[in-house]
Motif scaffolding. Structure first.
Motif, PDB file in Angstrom:
ATOM      1  N   ILE A 153    -156.421 -32.507  31.192  1.00  0.00           N
ATOM      2  CA  ILE A 153    -154.965 -32.363  31.258  1.00  0.00           C
ATOM      3  C   ILE A 153    -154.635 -31.041  31.950  1.00  0.00           C
ATOM      4  CG2 ILE A 153    -152.818 -32.313  29.946  1.00  0.00           C
ATOM      5  CD1 ILE A 153    -154.319 -33.681  27.641  1.00  0.00           C
ATOM      6  N   LEU A 154    -153.780 -31.117  32.981  1.00  0.00           N
ATOM      7  CA  LEU A 154    -153.384 -29.920  33.718  1.00  0.00           C
ATOM      8  C   LEU A 154    -151.863 -29.877  33.829  1.00  0.00           C
ATOM      9  CD1 LEU A 154    -154.150 -27.426  35.438  1.00  0.00           C
ATOM     10  CD2 LEU A 154    -154.251 -28.962  37.428  1.00  0.00           C
ATOM     11  N   HIS A 155    -151.284 -28.700  33.569  1.00  0.00           N
ATOM     12  CA  HIS A 155    -149.840 -28.503  33.644  1.00  0.00           C
ATOM     13  C   HIS A 155    -149.523 -27.572  34.814  1.00  0.00           C
ATOM     14  CE1 HIS A 155    -149.357 -29.854  29.306  1.00  0.00           C
ATOM     15  NE2 HIS A 155    -150.639 -29.507  29.342  1.00  0.00           N
ATOM     16  N   VAL A 156    -148.748 -28.074  35.796  1.00  0.00           N
ATOM     17  CA  VAL A 156    -148.376 -27.249  36.949  1.00  0.00           C
ATOM     18  C   VAL A 156    -146.859 -27.257  37.174  1.00  0.00           C
ATOM     19  CG1 VAL A 156    -150.607 -27.651  38.053  1.00  0.00           C
ATOM     20  CG2 VAL A 156    -148.668 -29.133  38.624  1.00  0.00           C
ATOM     21  N   ASN A 157    -146.095 -27.636  36.166  1.00  0.00           N
ATOM     22  CA  ASN A 157    -144.635 -27.725  36.298  1.00  0.00           C
ATOM     23  C   ASN A 157    -144.040 -26.427  36.839  1.00  0.00           C
ATOM     24  OD1 ASN A 157    -145.665 -29.179  33.743  1.00  0.00           O
ATOM     25  ND2 ASN A 157    -143.841 -30.332  34.301  1.00  0.00           N
ATOM     26  N   ARG A 158    -143.150 -26.566  37.800  1.00  0.00           N
ATOM     27  CA  ARG A 158    -142.362 -25.465  38.351  1.00  0.00           C
ATOM     28  C   ARG A 158    -143.204 -24.321  38.908  1.00  0.00           C
ATOM     29  NH1 ARG A 158    -138.191 -23.177  34.675  1.00  0.00           N
ATOM     30  NH2 ARG A 158    -139.359 -23.898  32.863  1.00  0.00           N
TER      31      ARG A 158
ATOM     32  N   GLN B  24    -154.263 -31.533  47.016  1.00  0.00           N
ATOM     33  CA  GLN B  24    -155.428 -32.231  47.569  1.00  0.00           C
ATOM     34  C   GLN B  24    -156.723 -31.684  46.953  1.00  0.00           C
ATOM     35  OE1 GLN B  24    -155.699 -32.235  51.855  1.00  0.00           O
ATOM     36  NE2 GLN B  24    -157.822 -32.956  51.863  1.00  0.00           N
ATOM     37  N   ALA B  25    -156.792 -30.376  46.740  1.00  0.00           N
ATOM     38  CA  ALA B  25    -157.975 -29.780  46.112  1.00  0.00           C
ATOM     39  C   ALA B  25    -158.180 -30.330  44.702  1.00  0.00           C
ATOM     40  CB  ALA B  25    -157.834 -28.260  46.083  1.00  0.00           C
ATOM     41  N   LEU B  26    -157.080 -30.513  43.978  1.00  0.00           N
ATOM     42  CA  LEU B  26    -157.176 -31.105  42.639  1.00  0.00           C
ATOM     43  C   LEU B  26    -157.590 -32.563  42.733  1.00  0.00           C
ATOM     44  CD1 LEU B  26    -153.915 -29.626  41.028  1.00  0.00           C
ATOM     45  CD2 LEU B  26    -156.255 -28.767  40.808  1.00  0.00           C
ATOM     46  N   LYS B  27    -157.086 -33.253  43.752  1.00  0.00           N
ATOM     47  CA  LYS B  27    -157.426 -34.669  43.961  1.00  0.00           C
ATOM     48  C   LYS B  27    -158.906 -34.841  44.259  1.00  0.00           C
ATOM     49  CE  LYS B  27    -156.353 -36.302  48.036  1.00  0.00           C
ATOM     50  NZ  LYS B  27    -157.678 -36.559  48.642  1.00  0.00           N
ATOM     51  N   ASP B  28    -159.449 -33.957  45.084  1.00  0.00           N
ATOM     52  CA  ASP B  28    -160.846 -34.072  45.492  1.00  0.00           C
ATOM     53  C   ASP B  28    -161.817 -33.613  44.415  1.00  0.00           C
ATOM     54  OD1 ASP B  28    -159.944 -35.004  47.918  1.00  0.00           O
ATOM     55  OD2 ASP B  28    -160.071 -33.051  48.913  1.00  0.00           O
ATOM     56  N   GLY B  29    -161.339 -32.812  43.471  1.00  0.00           N
ATOM     57  CA  GLY B  29    -162.177 -32.351  42.359  1.00  0.00           C
ATOM     58  C   GLY B  29    -161.650 -32.892  41.044  1.00  0.00           C
TER      59      GLY B  29
ATOM     60  N   THR C 295    -157.826 -24.455  44.501  1.00  0.00           N
ATOM     61  CA  THR C 295    -159.112 -24.893  45.053  1.00  0.00           C
ATOM     62  C   THR C 295    -160.240 -24.637  44.058  1.00  0.00           C
ATOM     63  OG1 THR C 295    -158.354 -24.423  47.315  1.00  0.00           O
ATOM     64  CG2 THR C 295    -160.733 -24.594  46.963  1.00  0.00           C
ATOM     65  N   ALA C 296    -160.202 -23.479  43.389  1.00  0.00           N
ATOM     66  CA  ALA C 296    -161.227 -23.152  42.399  1.00  0.00           C
ATOM     67  C   ALA C 296    -161.195 -24.106  41.211  1.00  0.00           C
ATOM     68  CB  ALA C 296    -161.040 -21.704  41.922  1.00  0.00           C
ATOM     69  N   ILE C 297    -159.999 -24.469  40.777  1.00  0.00           N
ATOM     70  CA  ILE C 297    -159.872 -25.425  39.658  1.00  0.00           C
ATOM     71  C   ILE C 297    -160.471 -26.766  40.057  1.00  0.00           C
ATOM     72  CG2 ILE C 297    -158.231 -26.722  38.257  1.00  0.00           C
ATOM     73  CD1 ILE C 297    -156.404 -24.254  38.332  1.00  0.00           C
ATOM     74  N   GLY C 298    -160.141 -27.235  41.258  1.00  0.00           N
ATOM     75  CA  GLY C 298    -160.695 -28.500  41.719  1.00  0.00           C
ATOM     76  C   GLY C 298    -162.200 -28.460  41.845  1.00  0.00           C
TER      77      GLY C 298
ATOM     78  N   VAL D 103    -154.872 -41.204  37.140  1.00  0.00           N
ATOM     79  CA  VAL D 103    -154.283 -39.973  36.609  1.00  0.00           C
ATOM     80  C   VAL D 103    -152.796 -40.202  36.360  1.00  0.00           C
ATOM     81  CG1 VAL D 103    -153.770 -37.554  37.053  1.00  0.00           C
ATOM     82  CG2 VAL D 103    -155.955 -38.513  37.796  1.00  0.00           C
ATOM     83  N   LYS D 104    -152.388 -40.017  35.113  1.00  0.00           N
ATOM     84  CA  LYS D 104    -150.986 -40.219  34.733  1.00  0.00           C
ATOM     85  C   LYS D 104    -150.185 -38.976  35.096  1.00  0.00           C
ATOM     86  CE  LYS D 104    -148.116 -41.668  30.817  1.00  0.00           C
ATOM     87  NZ  LYS D 104    -148.112 -42.012  29.369  1.00  0.00           N
ATOM     88  N   GLN D 105    -149.133 -39.164  35.903  1.00  0.00           N
ATOM     89  CA  GLN D 105    -148.273 -38.051  36.293  1.00  0.00           C
ATOM     90  C   GLN D 105    -147.065 -37.988  35.362  1.00  0.00           C
ATOM     91  OE1 GLN D 105    -147.391 -37.925  40.536  1.00  0.00           O
ATOM     92  NE2 GLN D 105    -149.330 -38.962  41.000  1.00  0.00           N
ATOM     93  N   MET D 106    -146.861 -36.820  34.750  1.00  0.00           N
ATOM     94  CA  MET D 106    -145.785 -36.626  33.774  1.00  0.00           C
ATOM     95  C   MET D 106    -144.809 -35.579  34.310  1.00  0.00           C
ATOM     96  SD  MET D 106    -146.902 -38.465  31.041  1.00  0.00           S
ATOM     97  CE  MET D 106    -146.183 -37.748  29.574  1.00  0.00           C
ATOM     98  N   VAL D 107    -143.515 -35.791  34.071  1.00  0.00           N
ATOM     99  CA  VAL D 107    -142.514 -34.826  34.523  1.00  0.00           C
ATOM    100  C   VAL D 107    -142.053 -33.916  33.389  1.00  0.00           C
ATOM    101  CG1 VAL D 107    -141.690 -36.352  36.347  1.00  0.00           C
ATOM    102  CG2 VAL D 107    -140.596 -36.431  34.096  1.00  0.00           C
TER     103      VAL D 107
END
Length: 385
Positions: A315-320, A330-335, A304-307, A365-369
Motif C-alpha cells: 500500500i502506497l499513499h501519494v495523495n497531493r 512509471q517507476a512505481l509501475k515497473d517496480g 524511482t528508488a521506491i520502485g 492495483v486498486k487506485q483510491m482517491v
C-alpha cells in the motif's frame, strides 16, 4: 401449599451453595445480560457477581450529567470489585485524584488502565495507581494534560511490566519523563507521544529493542533525538505524520537503520527529501505500507528508488504530492511488484495518459482517491489485553 413448599426447598438448596460453587456457575454464563440477572438474584449472588467482575468500562457519552453520575458511583463500584483486570474511565474530565484511591486498591490484579481524556487527574493520582497496581501492562493517559514528568517517573518505578503507553497530547511531559519509562520499563513495546511538543527524542537514549510501535505525530524532533529514537532498532511501525524539524532540515534518512520496519507514515513531512527516501527504500526492504502524502520534496529519484527497492510494498499513499509526475508513476509501475493499493489524488503533474498507462500495466492495483490519516494495524489491538 405444595408449590410454596417446593419454592422453600429450592431456596434452601440455593442457600447451601458455596461461593466457589456459585462462582463456577457464574463463569459459565456467556452473556452480560445473564450475568447481570445473576447478580440481581439476592445479596450473596450480587457479592459473587462483583467478585467475578474482571472489567469496568465507562464509554464516552458526551453528556455532562452522565459523566457526573459515573464519577459519583465509581468509588462504590470499585470497592465492590476487588479483582478487576481492566478499568476504562474514558471521558471523565472532572474525575479527581481521590477517585483513583480505590483503583490503586485493585492491587496486583489490574493489568489495563485507561484514563482517556481524564484531564482532572494529576501526578498525585497517577502515583497512587502506579504503586498500588504493579502489574499494569497497558496505560492510556491520552489528553491527561496535568500529567508531568514526575507522574511518568512514578509510573515507571511502580509498573516495571508496562508494555503499551499512550501519552498523546500530554503537553506537560518532556524527554526526562520518557527517559524514565525506558530506564525502568524494559519490556515497553508500544508508545504514543503524538502532539507532545516538549519531547525532542533525546529521552529515547538506550530505548530497548522491544519497542516496535511508535506514534510521534506533530512532534518537534531534534537531529540528536532522531538518532536516539532509532537506536533500539526494533521498530516495525513508525508514525511521523507532520513531523516538525527544530533545525528546519531533513533528518529522516536515519530511519534507514530500522531494518525491521513494516509500516511508515511520513504524511506531511515537508522537509523530507529524495536522499532520505532513497536511503529508507534501499535499507528497509520489509516495508508493506508507506504514506508519502503531501510530501512535496519527493521527486523522481525518490519514486524511482521506491520502485526499485520496495519489493514488499503493498500500500502506497501519494495523495497531493506536487512532484510526482508520469515518469515517477512509471517507476512505481515497473517496480513494486507486490503493490495492491495506490492512494492517489490531487497530483497535478500526473496526466490522464500517465494514469491510463499505469492502469493498463497494473490492473490489479486498486487506485483510491481517499486520504488515510492513519495506516497499518488498528491501534486498538495494541491497547487490548
Amino acid at each position: 401449599m405444595e408449590v410454596e413448599a417446593m419454592d422453600n426447598s429450592i431456596e434452601s438448596y440455593i442457600s447451601c451453595l458455596s461461593d466457589d460453587c456459585l462462582l463456577s456457575i457464574f463463569n459459565k454464563l456467556e452473556s452480560e445480560l445473564d450475568r447481570n440477572a445473576f447478580g440481581l438474584t439476592c445479596k450473596s449472588w450480587f457479592k459473587v457477581r462483583n467478585v467475578a467482575r474482571k472489567s469496568l468500562v465507562f464509554h464516552f457519552s458526551y453528556n455532562p450529567k452522565v459523566y457526573k453520575e459515573h464519577a459519583q458511583c465509581l468509588p462504590k463500584i470499585l470497592a465492590r470489585s476487588p479483582y478487576l483486570k481492566v478499568i476504562s474511565l474514558a471521558g471523565l474530565t472532572e474525575l479527581p485524584d481521590s477517585a483513583l484511591h480505590e483503583v490503586g486498591a485493585s492491587g496486583t490484579s489490574l493489568m489495563s488502565l485507561s484514563l482517556y481524556c481524564c484531564s482532572g487527574i494529576t501526578d498525585d493520582g497517577l502515583t497512587q495507581v502506579s504503586f498500588g497496581c504493579p502489574n499494569l501492562v497497558i496505560v492510556e493517559l491520552y489528553r491527561c494534560i496535568n500529567i508531568t514528568d514526575l507522574g511518568l517517573e512514578s509510573l515507571s518505578q511502580g509498573c516495571h511490566a508496562l508494555k503499551s503507553l499512550n501519552l498523546g497530547y500530554c503537553a506537560a511531559i518532556s524527554d526526562r519523563g520518557i527517559g524514565s519509562i525506558f530506564r525502568n520499563c524494559r519490556n515497553i513495546s508500544a508508545l504514543i507521544i503524538s502532539y507532545c511538543r516538549g519531547v525532542s527524542g533525546v529521552g529515547f537514549t538506550g530505548c530497548p529493542s522491544t519497542l516496535s510501535y511508535l506514534e510521534a505525530e506533530s512532534c518537534m524532533i531534534s537531529p540528536e533525538g532522531m538518532l536516539d529514537i532509532v537506536s533500539g532498532g526494533g521498530l516495525e511501525y513508525l508514525n511521523f505524520y507532520n513531523l516538525r524539524s527544530s533545525a528546519g532540515l531533513d533528518g529522516l534518512g536515519r530511519v534507514s537503520s530500522l531494518t525491521k520496519l513494516r509500516f511508515l507514515n511520513l504524511r506531511m513531512c515537508r522537509y523530507l527529501t529524495d536522499d532520505s527516501v532513497v536511503a529508507i527504500a534501499s535499507a528497509c526492504p520489509l516495508i508493506e505500507e508507506w504514506s508519502l502524502a503531501v510530501c512535496h520534496g519527493v521527486r523522481l529519484p525518490g519514486w524511482t528508488a521506491i520502485g526499485l527497492y520496495s519489493n514488499k510494498l503493498r500500500i502506497l499513499h501519494v495523495n497531493r504530492c506536487r512532484n510526482i509526475c508520469d515518469q515517477g508513476l512509471q517507476a512505481l509501475k515497473d517496480g513494486c511488484m507486490c503493490l495492491e493499493v495506490l492512494h492517489i489524488h490531487g497530483c497535478g503533474k500526473i496526466t490522464n495518459n500517465g494514469l491510463a498507462l499505469f492502469s493498463i500495466a497494473r490492473p490489479s492495483v486498486k487506485q483510491m482517491v481517499d486520504e488515510a490519516m492513519s495506516i497499518g494495524p488498528p491501534i486498538e489491538d495494541l491497547f487490548r489485553l
